[in-house]
Design a protein around this motif. Sequence first.
Motif, PDB file in Angstrom:
ATOM      1  N   ARG A 301      37.485  47.047  34.775  1.00 24.91           N
ATOM      2  CA  ARG A 301      36.898  48.360  35.033  1.00 24.91           C
ATOM      3  C   ARG A 301      35.835  48.278  36.124  1.00 24.91           C
ATOM      4  NH1 ARG A 301      34.701  51.323  29.906  1.00 24.91           N
ATOM      5  NH2 ARG A 301      34.101  52.757  31.597  1.00 24.91           N
ATOM      6  N   MET A 302      35.038  47.210  36.085  1.00 27.95           N
ATOM      7  CA  MET A 302      33.995  47.048  37.099  1.00 27.95           C
ATOM      8  C   MET A 302      34.586  46.948  38.493  1.00 27.95           C
ATOM      9  SD  MET A 302      31.241  44.425  35.372  1.00 27.95           S
ATOM     10  CE  MET A 302      30.103  44.965  34.089  1.00 27.95           C
ATOM     11  N   LYS A 303      35.693  46.256  38.630  1.00 29.83           N
ATOM     12  CA  LYS A 303      36.310  46.057  39.937  1.00 29.83           C
ATOM     13  C   LYS A 303      36.846  47.358  40.535  1.00 29.83           C
ATOM     14  CE  LYS A 303      37.449  41.168  39.375  1.00 29.83           C
ATOM     15  NZ  LYS A 303      38.513  40.149  39.273  1.00 29.83           N
ATOM     16  N   LYS A 304      37.040  48.358  39.705  1.00 26.83           N
ATOM     17  CA  LYS A 304      37.532  49.652  40.186  1.00 26.83           C
ATOM     18  C   LYS A 304      36.393  50.558  40.641  1.00 26.83           C
ATOM     19  CE  LYS A 304      41.685  49.618  37.277  1.00 26.83           C
ATOM     20  NZ  LYS A 304      42.412  50.301  36.180  1.00 26.83           N
ATOM     21  N   ARG A 305      35.148  50.167  40.381  1.00 27.08           N
ATOM     22  CA  ARG A 305      33.998  50.975  40.764  1.00 27.08           C
ATOM     23  C   ARG A 305      33.584  50.674  42.205  1.00 27.08           C
ATOM     24  NH1 ARG A 305      35.864  52.702  36.748  1.00 27.08           N
ATOM     25  NH2 ARG A 305      34.750  53.504  34.914  1.00 27.08           N
ATOM     26  N   ASN A 306      32.739  51.543  42.762  1.00 27.74           N
ATOM     27  CA  ASN A 306      32.390  51.451  44.182  1.00 27.74           C
ATOM     28  C   ASN A 306      30.981  50.952  44.457  1.00 27.74           C
ATOM     29  OD1 ASN A 306      34.917  52.531  45.040  1.00 27.74           O
ATOM     30  ND2 ASN A 306      34.193  54.574  44.466  1.00 27.74           N
ATOM     31  N   THR A 350      29.398  40.774  44.905  1.00 29.28           N
ATOM     32  CA  THR A 350      28.417  39.748  44.536  1.00 29.28           C
ATOM     33  C   THR A 350      27.992  39.880  43.089  1.00 29.28           C
ATOM     34  OG1 THR A 350      27.601  39.676  46.808  1.00 29.28           O
ATOM     35  CG2 THR A 350      26.163  38.772  45.104  1.00 29.28           C
ATOM     36  N   VAL A 351      27.746  41.101  42.658  1.00 26.03           N
ATOM     37  CA  VAL A 351      27.303  41.341  41.280  1.00 26.03           C
ATOM     38  C   VAL A 351      28.408  40.984  40.287  1.00 26.03           C
ATOM     39  CG1 VAL A 351      26.705  43.161  39.626  1.00 26.03           C
ATOM     40  CG2 VAL A 351      25.543  43.041  41.852  1.00 26.03           C
ATOM     41  N   ILE A 352      29.630  41.382  40.572  1.00 26.75           N
ATOM     42  CA  ILE A 352      30.743  41.063  39.657  1.00 26.75           C
ATOM     43  C   ILE A 352      30.926  39.553  39.550  1.00 26.75           C
ATOM     44  CG2 ILE A 352      33.251  41.206  39.360  1.00 26.75           C
ATOM     45  CD1 ILE A 352      33.130  44.030  40.480  1.00 26.75           C
ATOM     46  N   LYS A 357      30.325  34.701  36.211  1.00 20.43           N
ATOM     47  CA  LYS A 357      29.754  33.372  36.022  1.00 20.43           C
ATOM     48  C   LYS A 357      28.949  33.297  34.735  1.00 20.43           C
ATOM     49  CE  LYS A 357      27.208  29.773  38.455  1.00 20.43           C
ATOM     50  NZ  LYS A 357      26.490  29.413  39.714  1.00 20.43           N
ATOM     51  N   VAL A 358      28.172  34.331  34.449  1.00 20.82           N
ATOM     52  CA  VAL A 358      27.380  34.353  33.213  1.00 20.82           C
ATOM     53  C   VAL A 358      28.284  34.294  31.988  1.00 20.82           C
ATOM     54  CG1 VAL A 358      25.877  35.793  31.767  1.00 20.82           C
ATOM     55  CG2 VAL A 358      25.412  35.557  34.215  1.00 20.82           C
TER      56      VAL A 358
END
Length: 364
Positions: A301-306, A350-352, A357-358
């Motif tokens: 879902r995160m990867k689909k956000r802008n 970068t955030v994703i 990693k976390v």
Amino acid sequence: MSNNILVTTGSSFQDYEITEYLGVITGQGVLGSNFIKSLTASVSDASERENAKLEKCREDASEKIEAAAEKLGANAIIGMRLTYASCEGGSYGIIASGTAVKIKKKVCLEKTRHKELVVTNYYLRVVPKPVKVILDGNVREVLMKVQFFNYNLENILAIRANLEFTNLYDERLVIRDIDFTFEKGNVSLIEAEATDAKISMNDMLLLKDAKLTINKYATPNGVFAVNDTPVDVTMSAKRLMAFKERHGIDAVEKYKNDGMIWTCMCGHINEGGAEECKICGRKQSEMRTEVGFNYDDMIRRMKKRNSVTEIKDVLMDYIKEIDSKYRLELLEIMESGIQYEKTRGNMKDTVIEKVEKVLEDCLA
């Protein structure tokens, strides 16, 4: 002359290195007083006896200098020189001089590299399951071994397969009809004998992924064709490696159950009422207790956000389900990303990457 002492007129020995300098040494051989006089009178008429005396004198000087070197603990002499000198009483001699040293053979260490790649595809039915490709290379060749999981403990004699590598540039290299043979093929994890990978060491260093398609395999009972198309795993190679370390070398998929059927970690699809996997024997009840929050859905879902702000909204939908030890760190990543995004532009990827990693341990 000693057989233990190496001698050179130069300053070094090929393929050896000097480990210690022990000092200047000398050795003398003495000729009679009339030797030089008679020799210079008529060199062309020098007798064999006089030549023999000269050679004996040289040998005496060499033996004495080598004895001196051995006394110092040397195993070689560098800078060896022979000079003629007059001695007291009118006699003449040969003086051998040089430097006593310790030397040792140079060890030629050939640069080698080792790489292991998990196989990122698998078969739904029971065949020898390829699980890992092991590569060892040097500048001359790259050798390859492949490990297979053998559920039925069949005596696998040989496997013919196609191997597809993917490198860091997402370029593909397919090697067809490789024959893998086995010294011991009737155990659960069988490893093929080393064979030529048909790639260079530089190519090997770039590899990130391996897929293997079995064409046929041989046992004492005959040859069996494999016409199935293997299934690609849904995890990245890195996550798959972590997943295997936690759940076993044959593990390829997370446990899933929709009420009608359930997918085992070995990838086999079982009927809903079955308590354990028909292929590997894993118990459904044990796998069910390990399943918690599905981080994969959140990442998708995160990867689909802008933007990072929108990614944070996705995180907040799942925050209560996330293990408490990760919550604060994830929220800090989001806040930092939002602030950087104001001055540096889009920080989504970068955030994703930081979120993945976390949660890497959980994602396995």
